[in-house]
Design an enzyme around this catalytic site. Structure first.
Site, PDB file in Angstrom:
ATOM      1  N   PHE A  19      15.147  31.340  -8.746  1.00  0.00           N
ATOM      2  CA  PHE A  19      14.883  31.791  -7.290  1.00  0.00           C
ATOM      3  C   PHE A  19      13.438  32.872  -6.970  1.00  0.00           C
ATOM      4  O   PHE A  19      14.742  33.378  -6.038  1.00  0.00           O
ATOM      5  CB  PHE A  19      16.809  32.624  -7.991  1.00  0.00           C
ATOM      6  CG  PHE A  19      17.673  32.100  -8.190  1.00  0.00           C
ATOM      7  CD1 PHE A  19      18.046  30.902  -7.780  1.00  0.00           C
ATOM      8  CD2 PHE A  19      17.924  31.675  -9.799  1.00  0.00           C
ATOM      9  CE1 PHE A  19      18.827  30.030  -7.945  1.00  0.00           C
ATOM     10  CE2 PHE A  19      18.625  30.868  -9.984  1.00  0.00           C
ATOM     11  CZ  PHE A  19      19.448  30.085  -9.559  1.00  0.00           C
ATOM     12  N   ASP A  71      17.104  34.239 -23.332  1.00  0.00           N
ATOM     13  CA  ASP A  71      18.351  34.043 -22.143  1.00  0.00           C
ATOM     14  C   ASP A  71      18.504  33.060 -23.554  1.00  0.00           C
ATOM     15  O   ASP A  71      18.668  32.429 -25.021  1.00  0.00           O
ATOM     16  CB  ASP A  71      17.163  32.885 -21.963  1.00  0.00           C
ATOM     17  CG  ASP A  71      18.310  32.837 -20.718  1.00  0.00           C
ATOM     18  OD1 ASP A  71      19.578  32.207 -20.961  1.00  0.00           O
ATOM     19  OD2 ASP A  71      17.760  32.971 -19.631  1.00  0.00           O
ATOM     20  N   SER A 124      20.311  38.503 -25.355  1.00  0.00           N
ATOM     21  CA  SER A 124      19.617  39.654 -25.533  1.00  0.00           C
ATOM     22  C   SER A 124      19.411  41.078 -26.398  1.00  0.00           C
ATOM     23  O   SER A 124      19.021  40.779 -27.124  1.00  0.00           O
ATOM     24  CB  SER A 124      19.385  40.515 -23.659  1.00  0.00           C
ATOM     25  OG  SER A 124      18.408  41.289 -23.816  1.00  0.00           O
ATOM     26  N   HIS A 144      23.535  39.910 -14.365  1.00  0.00           N
ATOM     27  CA  HIS A 144      23.722  41.712 -13.374  1.00  0.00           C
ATOM     28  C   HIS A 144      24.532  42.561 -13.174  1.00  0.00           C
ATOM     29  O   HIS A 144      25.119  42.919 -12.330  1.00  0.00           O
ATOM     30  CB  HIS A 144      23.308  40.320 -11.350  1.00  0.00           C
ATOM     31  CG  HIS A 144      22.517  39.929 -11.524  1.00  0.00           C
ATOM     32  ND1 HIS A 144      21.502  39.103 -11.797  1.00  0.00           N
ATOM     33  CD2 HIS A 144      20.984  40.664 -10.367  1.00  0.00           C
ATOM     34  CE1 HIS A 144      20.132  38.642 -11.608  1.00  0.00           C
ATOM     35  NE2 HIS A 144      19.942  39.961 -10.349  1.00  0.00           N
ATOM     36  N   ASP A 170      15.570  41.769  -8.626  1.00  0.00           N
ATOM     37  CA  ASP A 170      16.801  41.563  -7.656  1.00  0.00           C
ATOM     38  C   ASP A 170      17.342  43.629  -8.203  1.00  0.00           C
ATOM     39  O   ASP A 170      18.070  43.642  -8.195  1.00  0.00           O
ATOM     40  CB  ASP A 170      17.985  40.754  -8.424  1.00  0.00           C
ATOM     41  CG  ASP A 170      17.405  39.880  -8.703  1.00  0.00           C
ATOM     42  OD1 ASP A 170      16.411  39.147  -7.678  1.00  0.00           O
ATOM     43  OD2 ASP A 170      18.088  38.769  -9.819  1.00  0.00           O
TER      44      ASP A 170
END
Length: 220
Positions: A19, A71, A124, A144, A170
């Protein structure tokens, strides 16, 4: 002049699932090349399918260091079924859950960068709790929610070496973007308030901060 990737690396970045817009990717690449001069590893949180990893890995290759990417490969909140960012092609048909790891590995293979990346597969905070190596760059681009963004910052920002870079993706200051970018924005503000980082550049939602000698980093 800012560093720019070779055409084949740029093409691999654009061809990969993900993205990140091109102009933000180029800003990330320039930061990674600069951070590579510290001769320390470059680490990102939030691999997805390896779009940004291609850029970090190429910068790491040029610097003679390693790119690391963290991840769990089950997708973040907005990538789950029913959400706008969900890609059915990333679902493992056998277990019905997202698994972006195979696509990520194909991305690196096609870019010729497999030997320049260490993939850390897991949560993480769990990996950060075991980490004790200074890093030239930390790129936060994971979950997020406040829980996940704060945990990524608290777990990894303290490992950025003096003179190294903290990059946050972001970052959206407008409250209308509560789900997509307010948590990274709040982490960005924490970093500035901590006294441990100063802002270097802003490229739309990408923020680049430099680690200074003073400050408490994650405690701000």
């Amino acid at each position: 002049m800012h560093a720019a990737p070779e055409p084949e690396i740029h093409a691999a970045f654009e061809a990969a699932k993900g993205f990140m817009p091109v102009h933000e990717g180029l800003a990330l690449y320039a930061a990674a090349v600069e951070a590579g001069r510290l001769r320390l590893p470059l680490l990102e949180v939030g691999t997805y399918c390896g779009r940004s990893t291609v850029l970090l890995a190429d910068a790491a290759r040029q610097a003679g260091v390693t790119a690391l990417t963290v991840d769990h490969h089950r997708g973040s909140e907005e990538q789950q079924p029913g959400w706008d960012y969900h890609d059915p092609e990333t679902v493992d048909p056998e277990i019905g859950l997202m698994d972006t790891l195979p696509t990520f590995r194909r991305t690196l293979h096609r870019a010729g960068l497999e030997e320049n990346v260490v993939a850390l597969v897991g949560r993480s905070p769990q990996i950060a709790a075991l980490w004790n190596t200074p890093l030239g760059l930390v790129f936060i681009d994971g979950g997020h929610t406040d829980e996940h963004a704060a945990a990524d910052y608290e777990g990894w920002a303290p490992h950025v070496a003096e003179g190294g870079l903290l990059v946050i993706h972001d970052v959206f200051p407008d409250p209308v973007d509560e789900f997509t970018g307010q948590a990274p924005y709040r982490v960005y503000l924490r970093a500035l308030r901590s006294g441990g980082f100063t802002e270097v550049s802003v490229t739309d939602s990408l923020r680049v901060l430099r680690r200074t000698e003073a400050g408490t980093c994650a405690r701000g």
